[in-house]
Design an enzyme around this catalytic site. Structure first.
Site, mmCIF file in Angstrom:
data_model
loop_
_atom_site.group_PDB
_atom_site.id
_atom_site.type_symbol
_atom_site.label_atom_id
_atom_site.label_comp_id
_atom_site.label_asym_id
_atom_site.label_seq_id
_atom_site.Cartn_x
_atom_site.Cartn_y
_atom_site.Cartn_z
ATOM 1 N N HIS A 18 62.818 -9.519 -22.560
ATOM 2 C CA HIS A 18 62.235 -8.227 -22.949
ATOM 3 C C HIS A 18 63.106 -7.109 -22.386
ATOM 4 O O HIS A 18 63.635 -7.222 -21.287
ATOM 5 C CB HIS A 18 60.810 -8.092 -22.397
ATOM 6 N N ASP A 49 55.194 -12.682 -27.580
ATOM 7 C CA ASP A 49 55.310 -13.524 -28.778
ATOM 8 C C ASP A 49 55.381 -15.005 -28.464
ATOM 9 O O ASP A 49 55.390 -15.833 -29.376
ATOM 10 C CB ASP A 49 56.577 -13.111 -29.555
HETATM 11 C C1 SDX Z 1 58.705 -7.559 -28.814
HETATM 12 O O1 SDX Z 1 60.232 -3.289 -26.883
HETATM 13 C C2 SDX Z 1 59.012 -3.781 -26.913
HETATM 14 O O2 SDX Z 1 58.125 -3.382 -26.209
HETATM 15 C C3 SDX Z 1 58.799 -4.883 -27.948
HETATM 16 C C4 SDX Z 1 57.466 -5.593 -27.891
HETATM 17 C C5 SDX Z 1 56.323 -4.692 -28.325
HETATM 18 O O3 SDX Z 1 55.173 -4.972 -27.953
HETATM 19 O O4 SDX Z 1 56.566 -3.758 -29.137
HETATM 20 O O5 SDX Z 1 57.217 -6.043 -26.563
HETATM 21 C C6 SDX Z 1 57.426 -6.790 -28.824
HETATM 22 O O6 SDX Z 1 59.558 -7.272 -29.619
HETATM 23 C C7 SDX Z 1 58.938 -8.606 -27.759
HETATM 24 C C8 SDX Z 1 60.375 -9.219 -27.824
HETATM 25 C C9 SDX Z 1 60.378 -10.291 -28.931
HETATM 26 N N1 SDX Z 1 61.739 -10.776 -29.162
HETATM 27 C C10 SDX Z 1 62.105 -12.025 -28.828
HETATM 28 O O7 SDX Z 1 61.394 -12.820 -28.210
HETATM 29 C C11 SDX Z 1 63.500 -12.416 -29.319
HETATM 30 C C12 SDX Z 1 64.273 -13.078 -28.175
HETATM 31 N N2 SDX Z 1 64.532 -12.079 -27.133
HETATM 32 C C13 SDX Z 1 65.787 -11.369 -27.190
HETATM 33 O O8 SDX Z 1 66.369 -11.203 -28.427
HETATM 34 C C14 SDX Z 1 65.899 -10.233 -26.193
HETATM 35 O O9 SDX Z 1 65.407 -10.698 -25.012
HETATM 36 C C15 SDX Z 1 65.234 -8.914 -26.526
HETATM 37 C C16 SDX Z 1 65.670 -8.385 -27.838
HETATM 38 C C17 SDX Z 1 63.763 -9.051 -26.498
HETATM 39 C C18 SDX Z 1 65.643 -7.916 -25.419
HETATM 40 O O10 SDX Z 1 67.001 -7.745 -25.551
HETATM 41 P P1 SDX Z 1 67.801 -6.721 -24.563
HETATM 42 O O11 SDX Z 1 66.894 -6.028 -23.641
HETATM 43 O O12 SDX Z 1 68.684 -5.877 -25.417
HETATM 44 O O13 SDX Z 1 68.606 -7.702 -23.684
HETATM 45 P P2 SDX Z 1 70.007 -8.292 -24.087
HETATM 46 O O14 SDX Z 1 69.973 -8.749 -25.516
HETATM 47 O O15 SDX Z 1 71.049 -7.316 -23.682
HETATM 48 O O16 SDX Z 1 70.057 -9.596 -23.172
HETATM 49 C C19 SDX Z 1 70.435 -9.492 -21.800
HETATM 50 C C20 SDX Z 1 71.078 -10.843 -21.486
HETATM 51 C C21 SDX Z 1 72.131 -11.219 -22.496
HETATM 52 O O17 SDX Z 1 73.081 -12.035 -21.827
HETATM 53 P P3 SDX Z 1 74.478 -11.315 -21.309
HETATM 54 O O18 SDX Z 1 75.136 -10.724 -22.566
HETATM 55 O O19 SDX Z 1 74.071 -10.260 -20.318
HETATM 56 O O20 SDX Z 1 75.277 -12.455 -20.706
HETATM 57 O O21 SDX Z 1 70.074 -11.868 -21.572
HETATM 58 C C22 SDX Z 1 70.406 -12.769 -22.632
HETATM 59 C C23 SDX Z 1 71.425 -12.063 -23.509
HETATM 60 O O22 SDX Z 1 72.290 -13.017 -24.129
HETATM 61 N N3 SDX Z 1 69.163 -13.020 -23.359
HETATM 62 C C24 SDX Z 1 68.759 -14.219 -23.782
HETATM 63 C C25 SDX Z 1 67.509 -13.993 -24.391
HETATM 64 N N4 SDX Z 1 67.210 -12.703 -24.324
HETATM 65 C C26 SDX Z 1 68.235 -12.104 -23.688
HETATM 66 N N5 SDX Z 1 69.336 -15.457 -23.700
HETATM 67 C C27 SDX Z 1 68.611 -16.471 -24.255
HETATM 68 N N6 SDX Z 1 67.414 -16.331 -24.848
HETATM 69 C C28 SDX Z 1 66.821 -15.107 -24.940
HETATM 70 N N7 SDX Z 1 65.635 -14.972 -25.521
#
Ligand code: SDX
Length: 431
Positions: free
Chosen positions: A308, A366
């Site tokens: 998140h 989720d």
């Molecule tokens: C919702 O914003 C909100 O409030 C949204 C929400 C709401 O109520 O409105 O809470 C609802 O959208 C919840 C999130 C649902 N999405 C997912 O579950 C999809 C999987 N999660 C990711 O795509 C990600 O965690 C996000 C999009 C939720 C957050 O992404 P960020 O904050 O932009 O973080 P990032 O992509 O920069 O990741 C940071 C690091 C990265 O590694 P590095 O590049 O630093 O080496 O963490 C890794 C990412 O690769 N990472 C993950 C991961 N999520 C982040 N690695 C593996 N699995 C994951 N799920």
């Protein structure tokens, strides 16, 4: 509006710019940079808005480190345990919990607006039966501006109020119609004798050929899911609604834009993607392979339902949802549901893994919601529509707050341009 509490000094080359710092009730202070471009001829740069406050708001507060979520100051755990969705809607819209009389009036107004203009039935029938219900939701909600002309004037508080009531009331009916249409069953009209969540379950699962009695325990679980999804500060879809609303677009178009943004798998589409991922994993012995893939930067696979932007400790909604999953599956007599077992083992393994610990990745809202909705009988394609209908009140509350702000302007970000400098056109014969 919050007033400056102190000043930051920014030095650029030989120039020092004073930037006011403003403090809220709780949470990080903000650096007010509204005069920065005029005074220093530079923009700030924050593509994912990771360090940017886009507005001042009194609606929802999230503390990502403490795992706190407050709706108008009330902790989500207390509301999920003691309140109900329509009361949370009133709270988000009006800022205070309603009196008994206010709640009865609000509930009556919502109930009386749950039916749709009959012509919309023909609009839904224009879609293919195999359309994703989110496509139908985006289309129908956007088209509501073609049907409800008496609630389009955003400068008229009464129009704004009626449009708000109409959308909160009608989104479940639209979502249920999208579902019924996708499975080839007749639309079921709302029943005023049922409460909000029970009415939605009845519109989804009743058939004309026999009486359908909603299990009150499932209705309560659905109501809790709706409360957990009602609002969440300035997330991507809420920011989309605010940006659309800042141009003066009608409320139905703004909410349709929010639904479109929510659909993405990185946002509200994650609940569908998460259940599909858990099903693909299938058994706990296959979890290590998926954990390895999630950690592999060369592999686009991510653990859906994990991570998140704000929560870096735990998502309080996921905790409540996990308890609800145990309760609902126990109720359905499927507590040994293989998908739930995979989810719990996946969570356990991931939370002990340095990669997830170091990147502060925890289950989000989720991760467990799809397991509950699947157990209730919903197809995965209905998971995000349920998120959308639940979040409509949050989008509307944030939209009304923005429209009511006398200082609001059209949202118009700038950019860092790295494209071609000015050059002359070259005729095709000389290229
Ligand atoms: C919702 O914003 C909100 O409030 C949204 C929400 C709401 O109520 O409105 O809470 C609802 O959208 C919840 C999130 C649902 N999405 C997912 O579950 C999809 C999987 N999660 C990711 O795509 C990600 O965690 C996000 C999009 C939720 C957050 O992404 P960020 O904050 O932009 O973080 P990032 O992509 O920069 O990741 C940071 C690091 C990265 O590694 P590095 O590049 O630093 O080496 O963490 C890794 C990412 O690769 N990472 C993950 C991961 N999520 C982040 N690695 C593996 N699995 C994951 N799920």
């Amino acid at each position: 509006m919050a007033e400056p509490t102190r000043t930051a000094k920014l030095t650029i080359d030989d120039k020092v710019i004073d930037l006011p710092i403003k403090s809220g009730t709780i949470g990080p202070d903000v650096l007010d940079i509204r005069k920065l471009y005029a005074e220093a001829d530079v923009f700030t740069y924050d593509p994912g808005f990771t360090s940017t406050a886009a507005c001042e708001s009194t609606i929802t507060y999230i503390d990502g480190d403490k795992g706190e979520l407050l709706y108008r100051g009330y902790p989500i755990e207390q509301l999920a345990d003691q309140s109900h969705y329509l009361e949370v809607c009133y709270l988000l819209l009006h800022g205070e919990l309603p009196s008994g009389a206010q709640m009865r009036d609000f509930e009556t107004r919502i109930t009386r607006h749950t039916m749709l203009h009959e012509q919309i039935h023909y609009f839904v029938r224009g879609f293919r039966r195999d359309s994703h219900p989110m496509a139908t939701m985006v289309g129908v909600v956007g088209a509501m501006s073609a049907f409800y002309h008496d609630s389009l004037d955003i400068t008229d508080p009464w129009h704004r109020e009626v449009a708000s009531i109409r959308m909160i009331a009608k989104l479940p009916t639209i979502a249920a119609m999208a579902y019924k249409y996708s499975v080839g069953q007749p639309f079921i009209y709302p029943k005023n004798s049922l409460d909000y969540a029970a009415n939605f379950l009845h519109m989804c699962f009743a058939v004309p050929s026999e009486e359908y009695v909603v299990d009150p325990r499932l209705a309560k679980a659905m109501d809790r899911i709706m409360m957990l999804h009602a609002d969440h500060e300035q997330n991507a879809s809420t920011s989309t609604v605010r940006l659309a609303g800042s141009s003066g677009a009608n409320p139905f178009a703004c909410i349709a834009a929010g639904i479109a943004c929510l659909w993405g798998p990185a946002h509200g589409g994650a609940n569908q993607a998460c259940l599909e991922m858990l099903r693909e994993i299938g058994t706990v012995d296959r979890i290590p392979e998926y954990i390895r893939r999630a950690k592999d930067h060369d592999d686009p696979f991510r653990l859906m339902g994990f991570g998140h932007r704000v929560y870096k400790n735990f998502d309080p909604r996921a905790k409540v949802m996990k308890e609800s999953a145990d309760e609902v599956l126990g109720l359905m007599g499927i507590e040994n549901n293989p998908t739930l077992q995979v989810a719990k083992e996946l969570e356990r393994i991931a939370l002990e893994d340095d990669y997830f610990i170091s990147k502060k990745l925890y289950p989000n809202v989720d991760f467990y919601s799809g397991i509950i909705l699947d157990a209730m009988g919903f197809p995965t394609s209905m998971f995000t529509p349920i998120f959308a209908l639940s979040r409509t009140v949050g989008w509307i509350s944030q939209w009304k707050e923005m429209i009511g702000d006398p200082t609001q302007k059209i949202g118009r970000p700038r950019q860092l341009y790295t494209g071609a400098a000015m050059r002359d056109y070259v005729d095709v014969h000389h290229r």
